[in-house]
Design a protein around this motif. Structure first.
Motif, short mmCIF file in Angstrom:
data_model
loop_
_atom_site.label_atom_id
_atom_site.label_comp_id
_atom_site.label_asym_id
_atom_site.label_seq_id
_atom_site.Cartn_x
_atom_site.Cartn_y
_atom_site.Cartn_z
N THR A 624 -1.85 -19.11 -142.13
CA THR A 624 -2.05 -19.45 -140.73
C THR A 624 -3.25 -18.70 -140.16
O THR A 624 -3.94 -19.22 -139.27
N HIS A 625 -3.52 -17.50 -140.67
CA HIS A 625 -4.71 -16.78 -140.23
C HIS A 625 -5.96 -17.55 -140.64
O HIS A 625 -6.91 -17.70 -139.86
N LYS A 631 -9.94 -23.47 -137.28
CA LYS A 631 -9.70 -24.17 -136.01
C LYS A 631 -8.69 -25.32 -136.17
O LYS A 631 -8.84 -26.39 -135.57
N LEU A 632 -7.64 -25.09 -136.97
CA LEU A 632 -6.57 -26.09 -137.14
C LEU A 632 -5.43 -25.83 -136.16
O LEU A 632 -4.47 -26.60 -136.13
N LEU A 649 -1.63 -28.16 -134.63
CA LEU A 649 -2.10 -29.30 -133.83
C LEU A 649 -3.02 -30.21 -134.61
O LEU A 649 -3.11 -31.41 -134.32
N ASP A 650 -3.70 -29.67 -135.62
CA ASP A 650 -4.60 -30.47 -136.45
C ASP A 650 -4.15 -30.39 -137.90
O ASP A 650 -3.57 -29.39 -138.34
N GLY A 782 -3.94 -22.39 -130.86
CA GLY A 782 -3.07 -23.56 -130.79
C GLY A 782 -2.12 -23.47 -129.61
O GLY A 782 -1.89 -24.46 -128.90
N THR A 783 -1.56 -22.31 -129.39
CA THR A 783 -0.65 -22.12 -128.26
C THR A 783 -1.38 -22.32 -126.94
O THR A 783 -0.86 -22.95 -126.01
N GLU A 784 -2.61 -21.81 -126.85
CA GLU A 784 -3.39 -21.96 -125.63
C GLU A 784 -3.70 -23.44 -125.37
O GLU A 784 -3.64 -23.92 -124.24
#
Length: 811
Positions: A624-625, A631-632, A649-650, A782-784
């Motif tokens: 995930t890092h 930028k996924l 999200l991607d 992603g959270t933002e």
């Protein structure tokens, strides 16, 4: 002409004793009696291993060759085993009319008896690795052990691959120095590599017993189908109760304390006949455990739900059925547990397994096949001793008196796990013990040893008391006592400090099979009130989260990839595998299978690694890092023993860069340096090595205090002495332990070919992962993005635009 050696003989009195019991000594028992030097006995449960270990002692007693003082030292991994052995050994001693004093020495032994044993040791002493280390710390150790003839190590496999084993091996080497002629006997029923285990005790003759009849082991037929996720096995409670009803005494094993509490509740909910069923695990009070053990021995129970607290050695002769709830995670553990049933050499052990969920059906079948094939887990390599344990050992011996560094180095190299120890490593440990190392040598509290006339000794002899109070290699979470009612109430057991900190007055939880309400925490005691009519909010205990072994994982993967083997699977599981082939790709040996699909506005990436829970969680955090960098927008992950699921999200369209071994290792080292895993590992290393002392006269540091102290030390050493011995140990252990990065690298090397599919929807294999508890959210871009999108939707519903300036209202 070849001369045939005469069969080994035993003293006439001992031979008559066997005849009086209607027994004949087994071949392996006679071989242990006449083994020259050290010996390792591998015999099935019920094969008379313990008697074989003590036969030379009984033979010496029959012939009057016991000598003065302590003759035999028995070491076991469990305190309960010492009590069991004392009871069983007293029978032949009494029958033979031998004048032998048999005593135990554990944490439960009174201070008065321990003090007397230092002055007048018994003929046979039964103890644990920790108590042995404590005895070796006293100046009287040379006198106590000078006449020692024999050491018997029971369940040696349970010690060899751990820091307790390192501590024991160092203690054995010290005993050989004090009593050069002694012989060591190791006893075990579950050994994957006899040669490696023989090396653990410095080289030993291997005695292999006849294996006995194969076990009667199978899956327990259940009326219900295993759920898609979860680990409790409650769906099969009625089926397990029916099996209990048909047996004399059943041991129901389950892997964690929380699951044991929950399954015990599930059994009682369907126990319409009120069959007497007990609960046994390590966090119950000693009185509660003793009551269950006594009731078992007296035949007053029909079943006991237990964790590993009843795994080893205890001889419950009336147990005729073992039920394993949930996948065993380890083949050796399953074999050990099976052996608790029909604890006799000529009777097959009977065991049944209940998978807790759909994936575990595969693991349970793989475990059954491994047991039937006689295969066990392990790489067959001799263990390598921990340097933190070596530091503690040096401190321990310094309490006994001055020592010569060169002599101690050669003594330590005689211990199996430290056979390859270099002089530089030894000198690093000695320097740390003496001064604390470069960054700490200016502080008096870590200036502990000095040289005088070429000998190392304690700077302040009064420090010996504090060192002795902190001997041990088990660094467990801080536990708080749970008591019923206000002060003076009956003790129920213990819970983790972290769990207690999360409770609010009125919260209910399970302990000892009963629901209690949390009232208050007073003087480090959790006060509760029984609430039998209420549902518990939560089961207590973090428990041990065991990862499936590499060997068992490989078998599961092979089973999935072999369609011809599906016939042995339940129909619902075979159909599940077949459906996966229609939608996506099945994992197979030699490949790394993964898939990406969308659902509900999220993209999901599932990786079927079969690398174990710890390794999968670490891999997920590292991936995930890297997904953040790409930028996924990852949002969270969940890891099981079998797979990793990440949602974002991607989409992940090319997993190869995310799984690049070199990039993962770089990311691992960067991540570990700042991560809580590293600090948690450092705290354990610092405690074992003696840098931190949890126990002090009249006080004990709470878990929060110990964490605060270790975190400050960790940050100080990272800044001023990044190559400090303890930081090097910590980095090495972090990569292996909770993070299990070595298994990730092993997996990537074994399965370099990545197979990535893009199914049109959630797949049969991924569905259970999406139901799995323990999801870890990822806080990042992603959270933002999600928050921004949700804000835009809400503003649109309100007829506003995000970039509008809010209208002001007048007061």
């Amino acid at each position: 002409m070849t001369q045939i050696a005469p069969p080994p003989t035993i003293p006439a009195a001992l031979e008559q004793w066997f005849a009086d019991q209607g027994w004949q000594p087994h071949r392996h028992q006679l071989e242990m009696l006449h083994a020259a030097g050290h010996a390792l006995l591998i015999a099935p449960t019920g094969g008379g291993k313990t008697l074989a270990g003590f036969l030379p002692t009984l033979a010496d007693a029959c012939t009057g060759d016991m000598g003065a003082g302590m003759h035999t030292l028995y070491v076991s991994p469990l305190k309960a085993l010492t009590h069991d052995i004392a009871r069983n050994l007293s029978r032949p001693v009494a029958d033979l009319g031998l004048d032998l004093r048999i005593e135990d020495r554990t944490g439960d032994t009174s201070a008065t008896r321990r003090a007397r044993q230092r002055v007048d040791p018994p003929h046979i002493l039964l103890t644990t690795p920790e108590s042995l280390a404590l005895m070796l710390s006293y100046p009287e150790a040379p006198r106590i052990f000078q006449g020692l003839k024999r050491v018997v190590i029971d369940e040696i496999h349970a010690l060899a691959d751990s820091k307790r084993g390192d501590q024991l091996a160092l203690g054995l080497s010290r005993l050989i120095t004090l009593a050069p002629g002694l012989s060591i006997a190791g006893l075990s029923a579950t050994v994957e590599s006899p040669a490696a285990l023989a090396q653990f005790i410095g080289g030993a003759e291997i005695v292999q017993a006849d294996p006995g009849p194969p076990p009667d082991i199978a899956m327990l037929p259940t009326t219900g189908i295993p759920p898609w996720s979860g680990a409790g096995g409650a769906y099969a409670a009625r089926d397990v109760l029916a099996a209990i009803r048909d047996a004399r005494l059943t041991l129901v094993f389950i892997n964690t304390r929380a699951q044991a509490e929950l399954f015990f509740q599930a059994l009682w909910a369907v126990n319409d006949e009120n069959l007497p069923i007990g609960l046994h695990h390590g966090s119950l009070s000693r009185d509660a455990r003793h009551k269950v053990e006594t009731a078992m021995a007296q035949g007053a129970l029909r079943a006991v739900v237990a964790t590993g607290s009843l795994d080893l050695g205890l001889d419950w002769g009336d147990v005729d059925l073992v039920v394993q709830i949930g996948a065993p995670k380890n083949i050796k553990r399953l074999v050990q547990r099976i052996g608790r049933a029909n604890h006799r050499f000529d009777t097959p052990s009977r065991a049944r397994i209940v998978p807790a969920n759909r994936f575990e059906v595969l693991e349970c079948l793989a475990a059954l096949q491994a047991v039937q094939a006689g295969e066990l887990d392990g790489d067959g390599q001799p263990p390598v001793g921990g340097l933190d344990v070596l530091c503690q050992h040096i401190l321990t011996l310094s309490c006994a008196g001055p020592f010569d560094g060169d002599s101690l180095f050669h003594e330590i190299r005689r211990a199996g796990p430290y056979a390859s120890l270099s002089r530089a490593q030894f000198d690093d440990c000695l320097d740390f013990v003496a001064t604390g190392g470069y960054a700490l040598r200016a502080y008096d509290r870590w200036q502990r040893l000095m040289q005088k006339s070429g000998q190392w000794q304690l700077r302040d002899p009064r420090a010996a008391r504090d060192i002795r109070m902190n001997i041990g290699t088990i660094v467990a979470p801080e536990l708080l006592s749970v008591r019923r009612g206000p002060r003076g109430g009956a003790p129920l057991g213990e819970i983790e400090e972290s769990f207690a900190a999360a409770l609010s007055p009125g919260d209910t939880f399970l302990i000892g099979g009963q629901t209690v309400r949390y009232d208050r925490l007073r003087d480090m005691v959790v006060e509760v009130t029984p609430q039998p009519t209420r549902e518990p909010k939560i089961a207590v205990f973090n428990g041990l989260k065991m990862a499936t072994s590499t060997e068992l994982s490989a078998r599961v993967l092979a089973l999935i990839g072999d369609r011809s083997a599906w016939a042995a699977l339940p129909g619902h599981t075979a159909d599940w595998l077949a459906l996966q082939t229609e939608v996506a790709t099945l994992p197979t040996p030699g490949t790394m299978t993964c898939e990406s699909f969308s659902r509900g506005g999220r993209w999901y990436f599932a990786l079927y690694s079969f690398a174990g829970r710890n390794a999968n969680q670490t891999l997920g955090l590292l991936m995930t890092h890297r997904m953040e960098q790409a930028k996924l927008a990852p949002l969270g992950l969940v890891a099981t023993d079998y797979a990793l699921l990440v949602w974002s999200l991607d989409p992940v369209r090319d997993p190869a860069p995310l799984l690049d071994p070199d990039g993962l290792r770089d990311g691992m080292e960067t991540w570990l340096a700042e991560n809580a895993v590293m600090k948690r590992t450092f705290r354990a290393v610092a405690t074992i090595s003696g840098l931190l002392q949890r126990n002090l006269p009249g006080q004990r540091k709470s878990g929060k205090q110990a964490t605060f102290s270790s975190d400050i030390l960790y940050d100080t050493l990272r800044k001023f002495d990044p190559d400090h011995l303890l930081l090097r140990i910590t980095r090495s252990e972090s990569m292996r332990g909770l993070a299990d990065f070595g298994r990730i690298e092993q997996m990537l090397r074994a399965r370099p070919h990545i197979v990535h599919s893009l199914p049109p929807h959630v797949t049969p294999f991924a569905a259970p992962l999406m139901l799995e508890a323990g999801r870890i959210p990822i806080r990042g871009a992603g959270t933002e993005r999600l928050l921004d999108e949700e804000a835009a939707r809400m503003m649109a519903e309100a007829g506003l635009q995000l970039d509008e300036t809010p209208s002001k209202t007048s007061a």
